[in-house]
Design a protein around this motif. Structure first.
Motif, PDB file in Angstrom:
ATOM      1  N   SER A  84       0.831  -1.207   0.000  1.00 19.22           N
ATOM      2  CA  SER A  84       0.000   0.000   0.000  1.00 19.22           C
ATOM      3  C   SER A  84       0.862   1.251   0.000  1.00 19.22           C
ATOM      4  O   SER A  84       0.571   2.228  -0.708  1.00 19.22           O
ATOM      5  CB  SER A  84      -0.915   0.013   1.227  1.00 19.22           C
ATOM      6  N   SER A  88       0.241   3.291  -3.301  1.00 22.92           N
ATOM      7  CA  SER A  88      -0.711   4.363  -3.022  1.00 22.92           C
ATOM      8  C   SER A  88      -0.071   5.671  -2.588  1.00 22.92           C
ATOM      9  O   SER A  88      -0.682   6.728  -2.726  1.00 22.92           O
ATOM     10  CB  SER A  88      -1.693   3.916  -1.923  1.00 22.92           C
ATOM     11  N   THR A 119     -10.227   2.309 -11.631  1.00 24.03           N
ATOM     12  CA  THR A 119     -10.684   1.627 -10.422  1.00 24.03           C
ATOM     13  C   THR A 119     -11.990   0.882 -10.672  1.00 24.03           C
ATOM     14  O   THR A 119     -12.162  -0.260 -10.245  1.00 24.03           O
ATOM     15  CB  THR A 119     -10.884   2.636  -9.273  1.00 24.03           C
ATOM     16  N   ASN A 178      -6.152   1.711  -4.733  1.00 25.71           N
ATOM     17  CA  ASN A 178      -7.551   1.681  -4.291  1.00 25.71           C
ATOM     18  C   ASN A 178      -8.078   0.252  -4.227  1.00 25.71           C
ATOM     19  O   ASN A 178      -8.748  -0.153  -3.264  1.00 25.71           O
ATOM     20  CB  ASN A 178      -8.429   2.498  -5.242  1.00 25.71           C
ATOM     21  N   ARG A 181      -6.015  -2.070  -1.488  1.00 22.90           N
ATOM     22  CA  ARG A 181      -6.330  -1.840  -0.079  1.00 22.90           C
ATOM     23  C   ARG A 181      -7.690  -2.423   0.297  1.00 22.90           C
ATOM     24  O   ARG A 181      -7.871  -2.925   1.408  1.00 22.90           O
ATOM     25  CB  ARG A 181      -6.290  -0.331   0.230  1.00 22.90           C
ATOM     26  N   THR A 182      -8.657  -2.345  -0.620  1.00 19.97           N
ATOM     27  CA  THR A 182      -9.966  -2.927  -0.338  1.00 19.97           C
ATOM     28  C   THR A 182      -9.906  -4.453  -0.368  1.00 19.97           C
ATOM     29  O   THR A 182     -10.434  -5.136   0.514  1.00 19.97           O
ATOM     30  CB  THR A 182     -10.998  -2.433  -1.372  1.00 19.97           C
ATOM     31  N   LEU A 244      -8.661   8.987   3.995  1.00 22.38           N
ATOM     32  CA  LEU A 244      -8.636   8.008   2.914  1.00 22.38           C
ATOM     33  C   LEU A 244      -9.104   6.636   3.401  1.00 22.38           C
ATOM     34  O   LEU A 244      -9.939   5.993   2.761  1.00 22.38           O
ATOM     35  CB  LEU A 244      -7.230   7.929   2.337  1.00 22.38           C
ATOM     36  N   GLN A 248     -12.410   4.691   2.406  1.00 17.03           N
ATOM     37  CA  GLN A 248     -12.255   3.368   1.796  1.00 17.03           C
ATOM     38  C   GLN A 248     -13.193   2.363   2.461  1.00 17.03           C
ATOM     39  O   GLN A 248     -13.835   1.546   1.797  1.00 17.03           O
ATOM     40  CB  GLN A 248     -10.810   2.897   1.974  1.00 17.03           C
ATOM     41  N   PRO A 253     -13.996   1.374  -3.054  1.00 14.40           N
ATOM     42  CA  PRO A 253     -12.881   1.863  -3.857  1.00 14.40           C
ATOM     43  C   PRO A 253     -13.258   2.866  -4.938  1.00 14.40           C
ATOM     44  O   PRO A 253     -12.480   3.746  -5.272  1.00 14.40           O
ATOM     45  CB  PRO A 253     -12.308   0.585  -4.478  1.00 14.40           C
ATOM     46  N   LEU A 256     -13.980   6.271  -3.383  1.00 16.81           N
ATOM     47  CA  LEU A 256     -12.679   6.750  -2.937  1.00 16.81           C
ATOM     48  C   LEU A 256     -11.885   7.355  -4.078  1.00 16.81           C
ATOM     49  O   LEU A 256     -11.211   8.379  -3.913  1.00 16.81           O
ATOM     50  CB  LEU A 256     -11.891   5.594  -2.322  1.00 16.81           C
ATOM     51  N   SER A 257     -11.961   6.749  -5.251  1.00 15.36           N
ATOM     52  CA  SER A 257     -11.163   7.223  -6.375  1.00 15.36           C
ATOM     53  C   SER A 257     -11.593   8.607  -6.845  1.00 15.36           C
ATOM     54  O   SER A 257     -10.857   9.266  -7.585  1.00 15.36           O
ATOM     55  CB  SER A 257     -11.263   6.229  -7.538  1.00 15.36           C
TER      56      SER A 257
END
Length: 308
Positions: A84, A88, A119, A178, A181-182, A244, A248, A253, A256-257
Motif C-alpha cells: 500500500s 498508493s 478503479t 484503491n 487496499r480494499t 482516505l 475506503q 474503492p 474513494l477514487s
C-alpha cells in the motif's frame, strides 16, 4: 424497519462517505499547491515528500497510541503496509510532486481525476462492484474530462511531453492502490490502525530513496519557509490518509477514487488565482465533465441500499 427508518438509514449511509470525500478532496487540493510552492522556493520534491511523510507518520502513530489502537505488526499487515505504501503513497506522490514544477499544479490536480475509470473497471473485473449505469456514466464523464485536458496540454507548443506522460502514470498507481487496499484489507483491523502503518512504510521508502544518486533530502536552511511548508504538508498528509482509510471502509474503492476529482475542484482555482498559473487548456469543458461525474457517482451512492 419503517419507511422513515429505511430512508434515514440510506441517507446516513451515503452522507458520511460524501462528507469524507469532500474533506479529503479539500486536503488533496491544498497539498498539490504546496508542492508547487515548494518548487518555487527551491525545496526538492523528494525532500518535501520524505520529511513531510515522516512527520505525518509520527502524528498518526501518536494519535493511534493515544486511542490505544496501534497498527498491528504481523506478516499479513507488514505486507499490506509495504505494498500500500509503495503503490498508493510513495510512488504516486513522488511522480506527482516531481511533475508539478514542469506541468503545473493545476494540471496535476486535474489528472488525479483519472483513477475512477481504472478503479471501476478493475472492481468490475474482480467482482468487487456490481455494474450500475449511473455510476458507469459518472466515472466515464470524469475520465472524459481528464482526457480532454491531457490531449489539450499535449498539443501546446511548449508542452513538456515527457513530464506530461510521466504524470499520467501516477493515476495508474492510485487506482491499483484503491483496489489492493480494499481487496487485501486485514480482517478485523480498523482504519485508524492501518493508516499509520501505511504512512510509516511510505516514509521509510522515501527516506531510503534520498540515498539514491541524483536525489537529495537536503532542506534549504537560509530561511524558515521550507520548514513551515514541511510541517503544513505533514499535517495535510496525516489528515488525508486518515480520511482516505475511513472513506475506503465506508464508501468503497470507486467512491474513494473520486478524491482526485474533488481535489481538482479545490486545487485548480488555487493554482490559477493564488499562484498565478496559466489556466490549463480546455479547463472549462474538462472541469464540467469532472463535476458531472462526481454528481452521478454521488447519486448512485445515495440510491444504493444499505447493508443491514
Amino acid at each position: 424497519m419503517t419507511h422513515q427508518q429505511i430512508a434515514r438509514s440510506r441517507r446516513n449511509t451515503w452522507l458520511f462517505p460524501l462528507l469524507l470525500l469532500l474533506s479529503g478532496g479539500l486536503v488533496l487540493g491544498l497539498s498539490t499547491n504546496l508542492a508547487k510552492l515548494a518548487g518555487d522556493i527551491g525545496l526538492a520534491p523528494l525532500a518535501l515528500l520524505g520529511w513531510s511523510m515522516t512527520g505525518a507518520a509520527t502524528i498518526l502513530l501518536i494519535v493511534a497510541a493515544a486511542r490505544r489502537s496501534p497498527p498491528p505488526v504481523n506478516k499479513r499487515t507488514l505486507t499490506y503496509y509495504a505494498i500500500s505504501a509503495l503503490v498508493s503513497v510513495a510512488a504516486s506522490n513522488f511522480i506527482f510532486f516531481s511533475a508539478i514544477p514542469h506541468v503545473g499544479a493545476s494540471f496535476v490536480a486535474l489528472i488525479i481525476t483519472l483513477p475512477p475509470l481504472l478503479t471501476y473497471v478493475g472492481a468490475l473485473v474482480l467482482k468487487m462492484e456490481r455494474f450500475q449505469t449511473t455510476r458507469a456514466v459518472g466515472v466515464a464523464a470524469a475520465l472524459a474530462g481528464a482526457g480532454v485536458l491531457a490531449v489539450s496540454q499535449l498539443r501546446m507548443p511548449q508542452a513538456e511531453v515527457f513530464w506530461i506522460l510521466v504524470a499520467l502514470v501516477g493515476p495508474v498507481f492510485l487506482a491499483a492502490g484503491n483496489l489492493y487496499r480494499t481487496l487485501r484489507w486485514p480482517e478485523g483491523v480498523s482504519a485508524e490502525a492501518l493508516a499509520p502503518g501505511m504512512v510509516t512504510g511510505a516514509a521509510i521508502m522515501l527516506l531510503m530513496a534520498g540515498f539514491l544518486p541524483g536525489h537529495s533530502l537536503v532542506v534549504p536552511t537560509d530561511r524558515s519557509l521550507p520548514f513551515v511548508l514541511i510541517v503544513i504538508q505533514a499535517l495535510l498528509f496525516a489528515g488525508q490518509f486518515q480520511l482516505l482509510f475511513l472513506l475506503q471502509k465506508t464508501g468503497g474503492p470507486v467512491l474513494l477514487s473520486l478524491l482526485g476529482s474533488v481535489g481538482a475542484i479545490v486545487g485548480v482555482p488555487i493554482a490559477i488565482f493564488l499562484q498565478n498559473e496559466a489556466p490549463p487548456q480546455a479547463l472549462i469543458p474538462s472541469a464540467a465533465l469532472i463535476a458531472l461525474g462526481i454528481a452521478l457517482v454521488a447519486m448512485s451512492q445515495a440510491k444504493a441500499t444499505p447493508k443491514t
